[in-house]
Design a protein around this motif. Structure first.
Motif, PDB file in Angstrom:
ATOM      1  N   VAL A  76       0.855  -1.075  -0.024  1.00 45.61           N
ATOM      2  CA  VAL A  76       0.077   0.059   0.080  1.00 45.61           C
ATOM      3  C   VAL A  76       0.749   1.040  -0.083  1.00 45.61           C
ATOM      4  O   VAL A  76       1.694   1.378   0.884  1.00 45.61           O
ATOM      5  CB  VAL A  76      -0.914   0.057   1.252  1.00 45.61           C
ATOM      6  CG1 VAL A  76      -1.871   1.340   1.383  1.00 45.61           C
ATOM      7  CG2 VAL A  76      -1.783  -1.427   1.295  1.00 45.61           C
ATOM      8  N   TYR A  77       0.766   1.968  -1.091  1.00 47.47           N
ATOM      9  CA  TYR A  77       1.463   3.285  -0.948  1.00 47.47           C
ATOM     10  C   TYR A  77       0.359   4.352  -0.885  1.00 47.47           C
ATOM     11  O   TYR A  77      -0.614   4.424  -1.431  1.00 47.47           O
ATOM     12  CB  TYR A  77       2.004   3.364  -2.515  1.00 47.47           C
ATOM     13  CG  TYR A  77       3.497   2.826  -2.549  1.00 47.47           C
ATOM     14  CD1 TYR A  77       4.745   3.256  -2.473  1.00 47.47           C
ATOM     15  CD2 TYR A  77       3.508   1.331  -2.575  1.00 47.47           C
ATOM     16  CE1 TYR A  77       6.017   2.742  -2.512  1.00 47.47           C
ATOM     17  CE2 TYR A  77       4.638   0.886  -2.536  1.00 47.47           C
ATOM     18  CZ  TYR A  77       6.057   1.515  -2.555  1.00 47.47           C
ATOM     19  OH  TYR A  77       7.005   0.896  -2.796  1.00 47.47           O
TER      20      TYR A  77
ATOM     21  N   LEU B 288      -2.469   9.951 -10.307  1.00 49.25           N
ATOM     22  CA  LEU B 288      -3.234   9.556 -11.639  1.00 49.25           C
ATOM     23  C   LEU B 288      -2.116   9.058 -12.796  1.00 49.25           C
ATOM     24  O   LEU B 288      -2.345   8.163 -13.531  1.00 49.25           O
ATOM     25  CB  LEU B 288      -3.607  11.014 -12.358  1.00 49.25           C
ATOM     26  CG  LEU B 288      -4.800  11.567 -11.721  1.00 49.25           C
ATOM     27  CD1 LEU B 288      -5.149  13.084 -12.218  1.00 49.25           C
ATOM     28  CD2 LEU B 288      -5.986  10.464 -11.968  1.00 49.25           C
ATOM     29  N   ASN B 289      -0.859   9.140 -12.450  1.00 46.29           N
ATOM     30  CA  ASN B 289       0.226   8.638 -13.267  1.00 46.29           C
ATOM     31  C   ASN B 289       0.836   7.245 -12.736  1.00 46.29           C
ATOM     32  O   ASN B 289       1.842   6.914 -13.320  1.00 46.29           O
ATOM     33  CB  ASN B 289       1.516   9.490 -13.694  1.00 46.29           C
ATOM     34  CG  ASN B 289       0.736  10.807 -14.504  1.00 46.29           C
ATOM     35  OD1 ASN B 289       0.467  10.406 -15.725  1.00 46.29           O
ATOM     36  ND2 ASN B 289       0.677  12.159 -14.110  1.00 46.29           N
ATOM     37  N   CYS B 290       0.674   6.983 -11.664  1.00 43.64           N
ATOM     38  CA  CYS B 290       1.015   5.826 -10.812  1.00 43.64           C
ATOM     39  C   CYS B 290       2.527   6.425 -10.688  1.00 43.64           C
ATOM     40  O   CYS B 290       3.456   5.320 -10.898  1.00 43.64           O
ATOM     41  CB  CYS B 290       0.650   4.530 -11.309  1.00 43.64           C
ATOM     42  SG  CYS B 290      -1.028   4.105 -11.231  1.00 43.64           S
ATOM     43  N   ASP B 291       2.845   7.077 -10.220  1.00 39.30           N
ATOM     44  CA  ASP B 291       4.201   7.709 -10.275  1.00 39.30           C
ATOM     45  C   ASP B 291       4.791   7.456  -8.776  1.00 39.30           C
ATOM     46  O   ASP B 291       4.557   8.360  -7.913  1.00 39.30           O
ATOM     47  CB  ASP B 291       4.623   8.980 -10.673  1.00 39.30           C
ATOM     48  CG  ASP B 291       6.166   9.605 -10.624  1.00 39.30           C
ATOM     49  OD1 ASP B 291       6.984   8.778 -10.139  1.00 39.30           O
ATOM     50  OD2 ASP B 291       6.110  10.768 -10.770  1.00 39.30           O
ATOM     51  N   LEU B 292       5.355   6.205  -8.425  1.00 41.50           N
ATOM     52  CA  LEU B 292       5.759   5.836  -6.977  1.00 41.50           C
ATOM     53  C   LEU B 292       7.160   6.732  -6.439  1.00 41.50           C
ATOM     54  O   LEU B 292       7.173   6.724  -5.337  1.00 41.50           O
ATOM     55  CB  LEU B 292       6.100   4.560  -7.054  1.00 41.50           C
ATOM     56  CG  LEU B 292       4.902   3.640  -7.409  1.00 41.50           C
ATOM     57  CD1 LEU B 292       5.477   2.254  -7.627  1.00 41.50           C
ATOM     58  CD2 LEU B 292       3.945   3.729  -6.474  1.00 41.50           C
ATOM     59  N   LYS B 293       7.455   7.462  -7.270  1.00 38.19           N
ATOM     60  CA  LYS B 293       8.950   8.422  -6.828  1.00 38.19           C
ATOM     61  C   LYS B 293       8.526   9.164  -5.791  1.00 38.19           C
ATOM     62  O   LYS B 293       9.155   9.822  -4.935  1.00 38.19           O
ATOM     63  CB  LYS B 293       9.522   9.277  -7.705  1.00 38.19           C
ATOM     64  CG  LYS B 293      10.261   7.947  -8.982  1.00 38.19           C
ATOM     65  CD  LYS B 293      10.758   9.029  -9.877  1.00 38.19           C
ATOM     66  CE  LYS B 293       9.806   9.342 -10.815  1.00 38.19           C
ATOM     67  NZ  LYS B 293      10.033   9.367 -12.244  1.00 38.19           N
TER      68      LYS B 293
ATOM     69  N   GLY C  30       1.892  -0.759  -5.061  1.00 36.68           N
ATOM     70  CA  GLY C  30       3.396  -0.188  -5.549  1.00 36.68           C
ATOM     71  C   GLY C  30       4.039  -1.400  -6.197  1.00 36.68           C
ATOM     72  O   GLY C  30       5.189  -1.107  -6.687  1.00 36.68           O
ATOM     73  N   GLU C  31       3.213  -2.648  -6.170  1.00 39.00           N
ATOM     74  CA  GLU C  31       4.156  -3.543  -6.623  1.00 39.00           C
ATOM     75  C   GLU C  31       4.476  -3.630  -8.223  1.00 39.00           C
ATOM     76  O   GLU C  31       3.848  -2.875  -9.078  1.00 39.00           O
ATOM     77  CB  GLU C  31       3.526  -4.812  -6.445  1.00 39.00           C
ATOM     78  CG  GLU C  31       3.590  -5.170  -4.745  1.00 39.00           C
ATOM     79  CD  GLU C  31       4.921  -5.018  -4.084  1.00 39.00           C
ATOM     80  OE1 GLU C  31       5.857  -5.792  -4.527  1.00 39.00           O
ATOM     81  OE2 GLU C  31       5.065  -4.259  -3.306  1.00 39.00           O
ATOM     82  N   ARG C  32       5.437  -4.193  -8.560  1.00 34.36           N
ATOM     83  CA  ARG C  32       5.980  -4.354 -10.057  1.00 34.36           C
ATOM     84  C   ARG C  32       6.122  -2.918 -10.757  1.00 34.36           C
ATOM     85  O   ARG C  32       5.761  -2.458 -11.681  1.00 34.36           O
ATOM     86  CB  ARG C  32       4.965  -5.323 -10.987  1.00 34.36           C
ATOM     87  CG  ARG C  32       4.546  -6.441 -10.528  1.00 34.36           C
ATOM     88  CD  ARG C  32       5.465  -7.478 -10.776  1.00 34.36           C
ATOM     89  NE  ARG C  32       5.007  -8.889 -10.773  1.00 34.36           N
ATOM     90  CZ  ARG C  32       5.567  -9.728  -9.883  1.00 34.36           C
ATOM     91  NH1 ARG C  32       6.573  -9.304  -8.911  1.00 34.36           N
ATOM     92  NH2 ARG C  32       5.223 -10.925 -10.002  1.00 34.36           N
ATOM     93  N   ASN C  33       6.645  -1.934  -9.810  1.00 32.29           N
ATOM     94  CA  ASN C  33       7.153  -0.509 -10.120  1.00 32.29           C
ATOM     95  C   ASN C  33       5.757   0.276 -10.726  1.00 32.29           C
ATOM     96  O   ASN C  33       5.872   0.872 -11.763  1.00 32.29           O
ATOM     97  CB  ASN C  33       8.101  -0.499 -11.283  1.00 32.29           C
ATOM     98  CG  ASN C  33       8.694   0.760 -11.220  1.00 32.29           C
ATOM     99  OD1 ASN C  33       8.739   1.543 -10.251  1.00 32.29           O
ATOM    100  ND2 ASN C  33       9.264   1.042 -12.647  1.00 32.29           N
ATOM    101  N   GLY C  34       4.725  -0.088 -10.060  1.00 30.16           N
ATOM    102  CA  GLY C  34       3.385   0.519 -10.569  1.00 30.16           C
ATOM    103  C   GLY C  34       2.496  -0.142 -11.138  1.00 30.16           C
ATOM    104  O   GLY C  34       1.595   0.297 -11.578  1.00 30.16           O
TER     105      GLY C  34
END
Length: 184
Positions: A114-115, A124-129, A160-164
Motif C-alpha cells: 500500500v502506497y 493519476l500517473n502511478c508515479d511511485l517516486k 506499488g508492486e511491479r513498479n506501479g
C-alpha cells in the motif's frame, strides 16, 4: 457604496456556505436514504401516510468511526476496480479506519503493498517516486493493515508492486476525501 456591497456579498456567500454545509448530511426522508431519524415537515420522518416508515433502519445516534475493509469481501488484489469501490462506498469520515487485507507473497500469489501518494498528479500517473509506502507485502495478512483517516485532505492509495504495474493496469488504486461527522 462599492465597499459596502462587497461586504454584503461576502456575508451572503459565507451564510450560504455555512447553511449548505450544515444541511449537507441531513436525512431528507427519501425512501432510498441511508440515514434516518431527522424530523421535518408535517409529522415525523417515520410516517409516509401509509402507516409504514420511510426507512426501516433503526436510528443510530452513536455513529462513530468505522473499520472499512478495502474492497469489501474482495480484499486488496489485482484486477479489481478500487476507484469504483470507493465511489460506491463513500462517504468516508474522519477517524474511519481503512483495512487493507491481502495475502502475503507465496509461490501462488503476487505480492501487494500500500502506497500513499502525495499529490493527485503522481496518483493519476502511478508515479511511485513521490509516494510513501505505508504497508509492505507482509502487513496485509491476518487482520490486515489499518490506516486511519486523520486529516481533511484527499488520500490517494495504490499498490506499488511491479513498479506501479498493479496501480496502472490492475486497478489497484483509489482516493478518498474524509468528511466531518455531524452529530445533531
Amino acid at each position: 457604496m462599492g465597499f459596502t456591497f462587497a461586504y454584503r456579498l461576502i456575508l451572503v456567500v459565507a451564510v450560504a456556505s455555512v447553511l449548505g454545509i450544515s444541511l449537507a448530511n441531513k436525512d431528507w426522508g427519501s425512501p432510498n436514504s441511508n440515514y434516518t431519524g431527522w424530523v421535518w415537515g408535517w409529522g415525523s420522518s417515520k410516517s409516509n401516510h401509509t402507516g409504514q416508515g420511510f426507512n426501516n433502519h433503526p436510528l443510530n445516534e452513536t455513529q462513530g468511526p468505522k473499520k472499512i475493509i478495502v474492497g469489501g469481501s474482495e480484499n486488496w488484489h489485482f484486477g479489481f476496480n478500487y476507484s469504483e469501490w470507493a465511489f460506491n462506498n463513500a462517504p468516508f469520515y474522519f477517524n474511519d479506519t481503512l483495512v487493507f487485507k491481502y495475502d502475503p507473497p507465496s509461490n501462488t500469489t503476487f505480492p501487494h503493498s500500500v502506497y500513499l501518494f502525495s499529490d493527485r498528479w503522481s496518483y493519476l500517473n502511478c508515479d511511485l517516486k513521490r509516494a510513501k509506502m505505508v504497508a509492505n507485502a507482509t502487513q496485509g495478512g491476518g487482520e490486515g493493515f489499518e490506516f486511519v483517516l486523520k486529516r481533511w485532505t484527499p488520500y490517494y492509495f495504490a499498490c506499488g508492486e511491479r513498479n506501479g504495474f498493479h496501480c496502472k493496469v490492475g486497478g489497484m488504486r483509489f482516493m478518498v476525501m474524509p468528511l466531518f461527522r455531524w452529530h445533531y
